[in-house]
Design a protein around this motif. Sequence first.
Motif, short mmCIF file in Angstrom:
data_model
loop_
_atom_site.label_atom_id
_atom_site.label_comp_id
_atom_site.label_asym_id
_atom_site.label_seq_id
_atom_site.Cartn_x
_atom_site.Cartn_y
_atom_site.Cartn_z
N ARG A 1 -0.04 17.98 5.40
CA ARG A 1 -1.27 17.54 6.05
C ARG A 1 -1.90 16.38 5.27
O ARG A 1 -2.41 15.43 5.85
N GLU A 2 -1.86 16.49 3.94
CA GLU A 2 -2.40 15.42 3.10
C GLU A 2 -1.68 14.11 3.37
O GLU A 2 -2.30 13.05 3.52
N ALA A 3 -0.34 14.16 3.43
CA ALA A 3 0.45 12.95 3.69
C ALA A 3 0.11 12.36 5.06
O ALA A 3 0.02 11.13 5.21
N MET A 4 -0.09 13.21 6.03
CA MET A 4 -0.40 12.74 7.38
C MET A 4 -1.76 12.03 7.40
O MET A 4 -1.91 10.95 7.98
N TYR B 1 0.84 -1.21 0.00
CA TYR B 1 0.00 0.00 0.00
C TYR B 1 0.87 1.26 0.00
O TYR B 1 0.60 2.22 -0.74
N ALA B 2 1.92 1.26 0.83
CA ALA B 2 2.79 2.43 0.90
C ALA B 2 3.49 2.69 -0.42
O ALA B 2 3.67 3.85 -0.82
N ALA B 3 3.87 1.64 -1.13
CA ALA B 3 4.52 1.81 -2.44
C ALA B 3 3.57 2.44 -3.44
O ALA B 3 3.96 3.33 -4.22
N HIS B 4 2.31 2.02 -3.42
CA HIS B 4 1.33 2.64 -4.31
C HIS B 4 1.07 4.09 -3.92
O HIS B 4 0.88 4.95 -4.79
N GLN B 5 1.07 4.38 -2.64
CA GLN B 5 0.88 5.76 -2.21
C GLN B 5 2.01 6.65 -2.72
O GLN B 5 1.77 7.77 -3.17
N VAL C 1 -4.66 5.68 6.43
CA VAL C 1 -5.46 4.67 5.74
C VAL C 1 -4.87 3.27 5.90
O VAL C 1 -5.59 2.32 6.24
N PRO C 2 -3.54 3.05 5.69
CA PRO C 2 -2.99 1.71 5.91
C PRO C 2 -3.21 1.21 7.33
O PRO C 2 -3.40 0.01 7.55
N LYS C 3 -3.19 2.11 8.30
CA LYS C 3 -3.41 1.70 9.70
C LYS C 3 -4.84 1.22 9.90
O LYS C 3 -5.09 0.27 10.66
N LEU C 4 -5.79 1.89 9.24
CA LEU C 4 -7.18 1.45 9.32
C LEU C 4 -7.36 0.09 8.66
O LEU C 4 -8.08 -0.77 9.16
N LEU C 5 -6.68 -0.10 7.53
CA LEU C 5 -6.74 -1.39 6.85
C LEU C 5 -6.08 -2.49 7.69
O LEU C 5 -6.56 -3.63 7.71
#
Length: 260
Positions: free
Chosen positions: A177-180, A131-135, A185-189
């Motif tokens: 702020r957008e990055a934060m 997920y982080a790589a796609h972000q 989202v990955p944490k929610l997933l």
Amino acid sequence: MTRALPRAHLNSSRLVRFLTENAMIEAVQATEDVGQKLGDWLDFRQAIALHGLLNPEPQAPATLPAHQRRAGLMTPEALGRHVEKFKAALEQSIAQGAPSGTGLTRIDMPPATLDEPIEPKIAFEPYRRFYAAHQRQMENQVRTLRSQLRGQLAKNSPALQQLAALDASFENILSEREAMLLGKVPKLLEKRFTQALKQHLKKQAEALAEDVNAPRLKPDAWLLPWRQQMRTALLAELDTRLQPALGLLEAFNQESTPSP
């Protein structure tokens, strides 16, 4: 009479709807419009800088950078096709892997298997990296697209030139702020992944308690749908990240459309 545009709210994005519908966040009643909330996010210096962009003093036309002067002004149709091709490439990268010829790095979904013994945090780690790589890929590519669109606007009318300057300023102000926020989202997933995994392990333990010779339960029933849910989250995030670029494209199209 010009019809007033509906007020945009911060909880109306496709990503927020996805997280709400899947019970990853609680639904929030819309009480503030974007302008009001944005005002709370700006510090004093940022507010002054934006005021200057919104109320510019008369001055000589700005000279474009050399690379923008060399690039010709695109037609609305050509620019629209460019944005659609860009969007389709990122969507395919998320759904199936980066298509050839796009220059995008291929980011593969981890194998649909879980190594024994299963530890929730260890099991989720490959998906977190995915997920982080796609972000990172979306962030870099969308930033490039917005810069290209601003370059086109900067060659057009004074109003579009002003919009290009505003977009550059907003991107600079809001990027952190957008990055934060998107980093949550990955944490929610991960939380949803852990819940599903624990439920799977519980069912497996119950089956073994009833029959020690019972075959081990395959994770397909919950893991495969969850993997698709992760892709859906990425597509929703891409839609959210593209909104400023699509707004620039819409403004360009409206300015370039002759009045009836």
